[in-house]
Design a protein around this motif. Structure first.
Motif, PDB file in Angstrom:
ATOM      1  N   GLN A 198      15.198  18.815  36.416  1.00 27.74           N
ATOM      2  CA  GLN A 198      16.037  18.921  37.361  1.00 27.74           C
ATOM      3  C   GLN A 198      16.053  19.356  38.886  1.00 27.74           C
ATOM      4  O   GLN A 198      15.501  18.805  39.717  1.00 27.74           O
ATOM      5  N   VAL A 199      16.321  20.802  38.886  1.00 28.78           N
ATOM      6  CA  VAL A 199      16.105  21.566  39.479  1.00 28.78           C
ATOM      7  C   VAL A 199      15.133  22.036  40.378  1.00 28.78           C
ATOM      8  O   VAL A 199      14.880  21.977  41.681  1.00 28.78           O
ATOM      9  N   ARG A 200      13.678  21.525  39.573  1.00 28.94           N
ATOM     10  CA  ARG A 200      12.541  21.897  39.536  1.00 28.94           C
ATOM     11  C   ARG A 200      12.034  20.713  41.230  1.00 28.94           C
ATOM     12  O   ARG A 200      11.555  20.708  42.156  1.00 28.94           O
ATOM     13  N   VAL A 201      12.844  19.678  40.620  1.00 27.73           N
ATOM     14  CA  VAL A 201      12.284  18.360  41.551  1.00 27.73           C
ATOM     15  C   VAL A 201      13.543  18.107  42.066  1.00 27.73           C
ATOM     16  O   VAL A 201      12.551  18.315  43.465  1.00 27.73           O
ATOM     17  N   LEU A 202      14.089  18.025  42.247  1.00 26.59           N
ATOM     18  CA  LEU A 202      15.205  19.022  44.019  1.00 26.59           C
ATOM     19  C   LEU A 202      14.118  20.277  44.605  1.00 26.59           C
ATOM     20  O   LEU A 202      14.728  19.330  46.279  1.00 26.59           O
ATOM     21  N   ALA A 203      14.455  21.101  44.091  1.00 25.18           N
ATOM     22  CA  ALA A 203      13.243  22.594  45.075  1.00 25.18           C
ATOM     23  C   ALA A 203      12.239  21.871  45.606  1.00 25.18           C
ATOM     24  O   ALA A 203      12.432  22.109  46.622  1.00 25.18           O
ATOM     25  N   ALA A 204      11.325  21.467  44.567  1.00 20.58           N
ATOM     26  CA  ALA A 204      10.248  20.599  45.581  1.00 20.58           C
ATOM     27  C   ALA A 204      10.596  19.526  46.277  1.00 20.58           C
ATOM     28  O   ALA A 204       9.531  18.960  47.741  1.00 20.58           O
ATOM     29  N   ARG A 205      11.842  18.538  46.380  1.00 16.60           N
ATOM     30  CA  ARG A 205      11.634  18.217  47.909  1.00 16.60           C
ATOM     31  C   ARG A 205      12.298  18.705  48.460  1.00 16.60           C
ATOM     32  O   ARG A 205      12.883  18.755  49.642  1.00 16.60           O
ATOM     33  N   GLY A 206      12.678  19.838  48.685  1.00 15.45           N
ATOM     34  CA  GLY A 206      13.471  20.861  49.620  1.00 15.45           C
ATOM     35  C   GLY A 206      14.628  20.602  49.731  1.00 15.45           C
ATOM     36  O   GLY A 206      15.689  21.093  50.915  1.00 15.45           O
ATOM     37  N   ASP A 207      15.679  19.690  49.181  1.00 15.25           N
ATOM     38  CA  ASP A 207      17.182  19.862  48.799  1.00 15.25           C
ATOM     39  C   ASP A 207      17.405  20.980  47.981  1.00 15.25           C
ATOM     40  O   ASP A 207      18.566  20.711  46.753  1.00 15.25           O
ATOM     41  N   LEU A 208      17.569  22.107  48.531  1.00 13.02           N
ATOM     42  CA  LEU A 208      18.056  23.571  47.837  1.00 13.02           C
ATOM     43  C   LEU A 208      19.547  23.345  47.479  1.00 13.02           C
ATOM     44  O   LEU A 208      19.743  24.382  46.325  1.00 13.02           O
ATOM     45  N   PRO A 209      20.001  23.003  48.432  1.00 12.02           N
ATOM     46  CA  PRO A 209      22.081  22.588  47.949  1.00 12.02           C
ATOM     47  C   PRO A 209      22.004  21.918  47.262  1.00 12.02           C
ATOM     48  O   PRO A 209      22.968  21.947  46.255  1.00 12.02           O
ATOM     49  N   ALA A 210      21.060  21.269  47.045  1.00 11.74           N
ATOM     50  CA  ALA A 210      21.961  19.926  45.822  1.00 11.74           C
ATOM     51  C   ALA A 210      20.993  21.061  45.130  1.00 11.74           C
ATOM     52  O   ALA A 210      22.185  20.522  43.019  1.00 11.74           O
ATOM     53  N   ALA A 211      20.627  21.442  44.531  1.00  6.18           N
ATOM     54  CA  ALA A 211      20.120  22.082  43.274  1.00  6.18           C
ATOM     55  C   ALA A 211      21.187  23.126  43.176  1.00  6.18           C
ATOM     56  O   ALA A 211      21.266  23.816  41.478  1.00  6.18           O
ATOM     57  N   LEU A 212      21.769  24.075  43.820  1.00  8.21           N
ATOM     58  CA  LEU A 212      22.873  25.114  44.063  1.00  8.21           C
ATOM     59  C   LEU A 212      24.036  24.145  42.979  1.00  8.21           C
ATOM     60  O   LEU A 212      24.362  24.280  42.209  1.00  8.21           O
ATOM     61  N   ALA A 213      24.453  22.998  44.034  1.00  9.54           N
ATOM     62  CA  ALA A 213      25.426  21.541  43.420  1.00  9.54           C
ATOM     63  C   ALA A 213      25.614  22.339  41.739  1.00  9.54           C
ATOM     64  O   ALA A 213      26.154  22.010  41.415  1.00  9.54           O
ATOM     65  N   LEU A 214      24.015  21.333  41.520  1.00  8.09           N
ATOM     66  CA  LEU A 214      23.950  20.533  40.299  1.00  8.09           C
ATOM     67  C   LEU A 214      24.170  21.916  39.039  1.00  8.09           C
ATOM     68  O   LEU A 214      24.341  21.686  38.113  1.00  8.09           O
ATOM     69  N   ILE A 215      23.501  23.144  39.270  1.00 11.67           N
ATOM     70  CA  ILE A 215      23.480  24.534  38.542  1.00 11.67           C
ATOM     71  C   ILE A 215      25.294  24.510  38.630  1.00 11.67           C
ATOM     72  O   ILE A 215      25.508  24.981  37.335  1.00 11.67           O
ATOM     73  N   GLU A 216      25.483  24.722  39.492  1.00 18.71           N
ATOM     74  CA  GLU A 216      27.086  24.829  39.318  1.00 18.71           C
ATOM     75  C   GLU A 216      28.145  23.838  38.687  1.00 18.71           C
ATOM     76  O   GLU A 216      28.645  24.121  38.011  1.00 18.71           O
ATOM     77  N   ARG A 217      27.641  22.584  38.470  1.00 24.93           N
ATOM     78  CA  ARG A 217      28.123  21.777  38.285  1.00 24.93           C
ATOM     79  C   ARG A 217      28.117  21.364  36.520  1.00 24.93           C
ATOM     80  O   ARG A 217      28.529  21.492  35.649  1.00 24.93           O
ATOM     81  N   THR A 218      26.835  22.249  36.268  1.00 24.65           N
ATOM     82  CA  THR A 218      26.951  22.276  35.168  1.00 24.65           C
ATOM     83  C   THR A 218      27.047  23.432  34.002  1.00 24.65           C
ATOM     84  O   THR A 218      26.967  23.649  32.981  1.00 24.65           O
ATOM     85  N   ALA A 219      27.143  24.257  34.922  1.00 21.40           N
ATOM     86  CA  ALA A 219      27.044  25.930  34.458  1.00 21.40           C
ATOM     87  C   ALA A 219      28.724  25.484  33.170  1.00 21.40           C
ATOM     88  O   ALA A 219      28.482  26.698  32.367  1.00 21.40           O
ATOM     89  N   ALA A 220      29.429  25.139  33.513  1.00 25.01           N
ATOM     90  CA  ALA A 220      30.414  24.950  32.441  1.00 25.01           C
ATOM     91  C   ALA A 220      29.955  24.492  30.674  1.00 25.01           C
ATOM     92  O   ALA A 220      30.672  24.807  29.803  1.00 25.01           O
ATOM     93  N   THR A 221      29.475  23.574  30.694  1.00 24.83           N
ATOM     94  CA  THR A 221      29.538  22.960  29.807  1.00 24.83           C
ATOM     95  C   THR A 221      27.601  22.998  29.355  1.00 24.83           C
ATOM     96  O   THR A 221      27.274  22.634  28.454  1.00 24.83           O
ATOM     97  N   LEU A 222      26.794  23.729  29.856  1.00 26.37           N
ATOM     98  CA  LEU A 222      25.641  23.722  29.451  1.00 26.37           C
ATOM     99  C   LEU A 222      25.322  24.526  28.679  1.00 26.37           C
ATOM    100  O   LEU A 222      25.945  26.172  27.852  1.00 26.37           O
ATOM    101  N   ARG A 223      25.048  24.294  27.607  1.00 25.80           N
ATOM    102  CA  ARG A 223      24.357  25.273  25.975  1.00 25.80           C
ATOM    103  C   ARG A 223      23.343  26.054  26.001  1.00 25.80           C
ATOM    104  O   ARG A 223      22.221  25.897  25.875  1.00 25.80           O
TER     105      ARG A 223
END
Length: 739
Positions: free
Chosen positions: A15-40
């Motif tokens: 998902q991060v790669r897709v967002l980065a490919a679109r140039g939407d790096l802020p969204a990629a960072l936000a996604l990482i922050e949202r999943t950080a607490a639950t990601l195994r």
């Protein structure tokens, strides 16, 4: 990582790669922050992903936050730290990697990463941080060969040869097949002057590791250090034939040729070496010195100007001779140059130690140790021998440490007999000389060399005695490591004290001792020396490097104005004789009016000196022993009082024989006084008679009184030490006594 964890992280990564490919790096960072607490997933993988996206987005705050979190995770265990440091290093984030590593105690797991960070720092040109990283790696794993070699290479580049050596020695123990380790060891040994072991190390190098011409030059230098000049010359010539612009071959051969006495060829080779390595002050200074010695003033002009400009700018670099006393540098600049020179040269041989703790000597006698390389038929010995014979044995126990072999000169035999302990330390390294001095419990160590040929480089930095004194051999400051300098009120006036790193001790009369029992040869005649009976003979038996165009021009004007005047000089070397004759002819003076005298034993030299009518002094370095020799034989000396110790010795000598009227303040006064004296031969004869009559009573030749004054100075120095007081000026001069 187990299979149940990986898909979760891989899904996020996609998902991060897709967002980065679109140039939407802020969204990629936000996604990482949202999943950080639950990601195994391992937390460092997530944080590294966050770091990558933040860096791509040029989000400085997010980058800093990711690095801070990675740092916290890394500190949890060495395994985490090693993995995170490697990841940061691969991302060219060496600063963050080092910040983490430096905060952790060293462990074998971290040693390779510290080494690799050192490599990164070295590639970036940051040798200091590379050094620290290698030190960390070696503390964590002392047997990491690559770190040993790379750390040693940094020390070689810094000219810390003494410190580099053990690293390469350990590297060849651990990995005897390593050509890089043997090369580093060979270079360390070569720069420490240990030719024979350097040759053995060079023999272990695999073919092709070093260009053949460079290897030949290095091996030639090792042969020269080991005493095989024939093998050295052959290898230097082969190296230069293969590489005509190679510094190592040209410079090494120049040193060898100069030592053989071919000064003209040496000057040319130094010039070529300098062209190959323009930054080398050593090559430049040696070229200047050779040109000075052969009196090639036209060629000298440009390199001398360049050397002076470098020294005045603070660039001492690899400068490795002490000829600056003859350049007319201001006293403060001489101190600065001497300080840098002392520390650089000492660092090549010893690791300077802190001031040692010495117990006071509670015995009846102080132990005085004289250390020097000139306990032979040498100017220093001719001056000092009387002092050694006159020392009060009830109060002083006298040691002499000979840094070079003695010879069979009568003065050498007198010195050996005069010292209660004459210790041969010739050829020993500084540490062994210092160990012997410490074992002898010397109270005051008198360095008779200073910065002159034959000194034991680094000895005074080792502090082998509680008090160290600079005396007689070097007319200037040592710049570092020495407590006192013996002087008088003229060679170091009060206003000049700040130009010396040492506390100044002023003796009454003249600082220079003289031997009342000096041997004088049988009387001789002018005819035996090629001197006309009816000539006015002016002598200057100084070494040719002291002659300058300015002084020479004054002399030539006197020659032109006084047709009976002959100039009598020491035949220092054939090139100087030829060039000085040429300079005379250029000034309109016949070359036949300059007479060159060969070197002869000291007693015979003193006897022939009596034939002269007048002695011409030099500047910016005066006559020293040559001046007192002339005065002893009744030859008036006319001097210029300059602005440094070496330029004020003539004035001190003349005051000590009651001829202060022969001291001038500048070139014009000097020329005028010479002219006046040459126009009144009767006055010259009267001056000679005064000198000869005063020889028995003049303070300059009163060896016993000079010795007592020197002993008073030693006692005052030691009293300060016993009282726990730092070295400070001691004034025993006539002026102080009068006050």
């Amino acid at each position: 990582m187990n299979d149940s964890v990986t898909p979760h992280f891989e899904a996020l990564l996609e998902q991060v790669r897709v967002l980065a490919a679109r140039g939407d790096l802020p969204a990629a960072l936000a996604l990482i922050e949202r999943t950080a607490a639950t990601l195994r997933a391992p937390r460092d993988r997530l944080l590294l992903l966050k770091l990558d996206i933040a860096a791509a987005a040029q989000d400085v705050a997010a980058v800093a936050a990711a690095e801070q979190e990675l740092d916290a995770v890394g500190r949890e265990s060495p395994a985490n730290a090693a993995r995170i440091v490697a990841s940061l290093r691969s991302r060219r984030r060496a600063d963050a990697a080092w910040n983490l590593l430096a905060a952790l105690p060293g462990s074998p797991a971290l040693a390779p990463e510290a080494f690799l960070l050192g490599v990164e720092f070295a590639r970036a040109g940051d040798a200091q941080r590379a050094r620290v990283a290698y030190e960390y790696a070696l503390a964590a794993n002392p047997d990491l060969v690559e770190a040993r070699i790379n750390f040693g290479d940094i020390l070689l580049a810094r000219r810390d040869f003494l410190d580099a050596r053990p690293h390469f020695e350990r590297a060849v123990e651990l990995r005897p097949e390593s050509g890089a380790a043997w090369l580093g060891l060979a270079q360390s040994l070569l720069n420490l002057g240990e030719g024979a072991p350097a040759l053995a190390a060079f023999a272990r190098l695999p073919g092709g590791l070093v260009p053949s011409a460079l290897l030949d030059a290095w091996r030639a230098t090792a042969h020269a250090q080991a005493g095989d000049d024939v093998a050295a010359a052959a290898l230097y010539e082969r190296a230069i034939a293969a590489d005509s612009v190679g510094f190592a071959g040209l410079f090494g051969y120049a040193l060898l040729v100069e030592r053989r006495g071919d000064l003209e060829s040496a000057a040319r080779l130094y010039a070529r070496a300098l062209a190959a390595a323009p930054q080398s002050n050593w090559a430049l200074a040696n070229q200047v010195y050779c040109l000075q010695r052969i009196a090639d003033w036209d060629t000298l002009r440009a390199p001398l100007a360049e050397l002076l400009a470098r020294l005045r700018s603070g660039d001492v670099g690899d400068y490795a001779n002490s000829t600056w006393i003859g350049f007319g540098l201001a006293g403060a600049l001489q101190r600065d140059v001497a300080a840098k020179f002392s520390r650089i040269q000492a660092g090549l041989r010893v690791t300077a130690v802190a001031r040692r703790a010495f117990a006071p000597n509670d015995g009846a006698r102080l132990r005085i140790g004289y250390v020097g390389s000139d306990f032979r038929g040498h100017a220093t010995s001719y001056l000092l021998v009387g002092v050694l014979e006159h020392h009060a044995r009830a109060r002083f126990e006298v040691f002499a440490y000979a840094l070079a072999p003695t010879d069979d000169a009568p003065v050498a035999r007198r010195i050996v007999a005069a010292c209660e302990h004459f210790v041969d330390v010739a050829g020993l390294p500084a540490e062994r000389v210092a160990a012997r001095i410490l074992a002898d419990r010397i109270d005051i160590l008198v360095d008779l060399n200073g910065h002159t040929k034959g000194e034991c480089m680094g000895l005074v930095a080792l502090r082998p005695a509680p008090i160290i004194v600079n005396y007689l051999g070097f007319p200037g400051t040592m710049g570092a490591f020495v407590d006192y300098i013996i002087a008088d009120r003229l060679v170091i006036p009060q206003a000049a004290a700040g130009e010396f790193s040492e506390a100044v001790v002023r003796l009454p009369g003249c600082y220079q001792p003289n031997d009342a029992l000096r041997e004088i040869g049988a009387p001789t005649t002018r005819a035996e020396h090629g001197l006309s009976a009816d000539a006015i003979v002016a002598c200057s038996f100084n070494q040719s490097w002291k002659f300058t165009p300015a002084i020479w021009a004054i002399w030539m004007r006197q020659m032109a104005a006084h047709p009976r005047l002959l100039l009598w000089l020491l035949e220092d070397n054939p090139w100087a004789s030829s060039n000085l004759r040429r300079h005379a002819q250029a000034a309109g003076v016949s070359a036949e009016r300059i007479v060159f005298a060969p070197r002869v034993p000291h007693a015979a030299h003193l006897a022939r000196l009596a034939l002269a009518d007048l002695a011409f002094d030099t500047l910016p370095c005066n006559s020293h022993t040559t001046g007192s020799d002339a005065l002893c034989m009744g030859v008036p000396l006319v001097t210029i009082a300059g602005d440094a110790f070496a330029a004020r010795v003539g004035a001190s000598l003349l005051h000590a024989v009651g001829l202060a009227e022969l001291v001038t303040d500048g070139e014009d006064d000097y020329a005028a006084l010479l002219d006046a004296l040459l126009r009144t031969p009767g006055k010259l004869a009267a001056l000679k008679a005064r000198l000869l009559a005063a020889r028995a009573t003049a303070p300059l030749f009163d060896t016993a009184t000079t010795t007592r004054a020197l002993e008073s100075a030693f006692a005052a120095m030691y009293a300060r030490f016993r009282a726990g007081r730092a070295p400070a000026a001691i004034d025993l001069s006539d002026a102080a006594a009068g006050a």
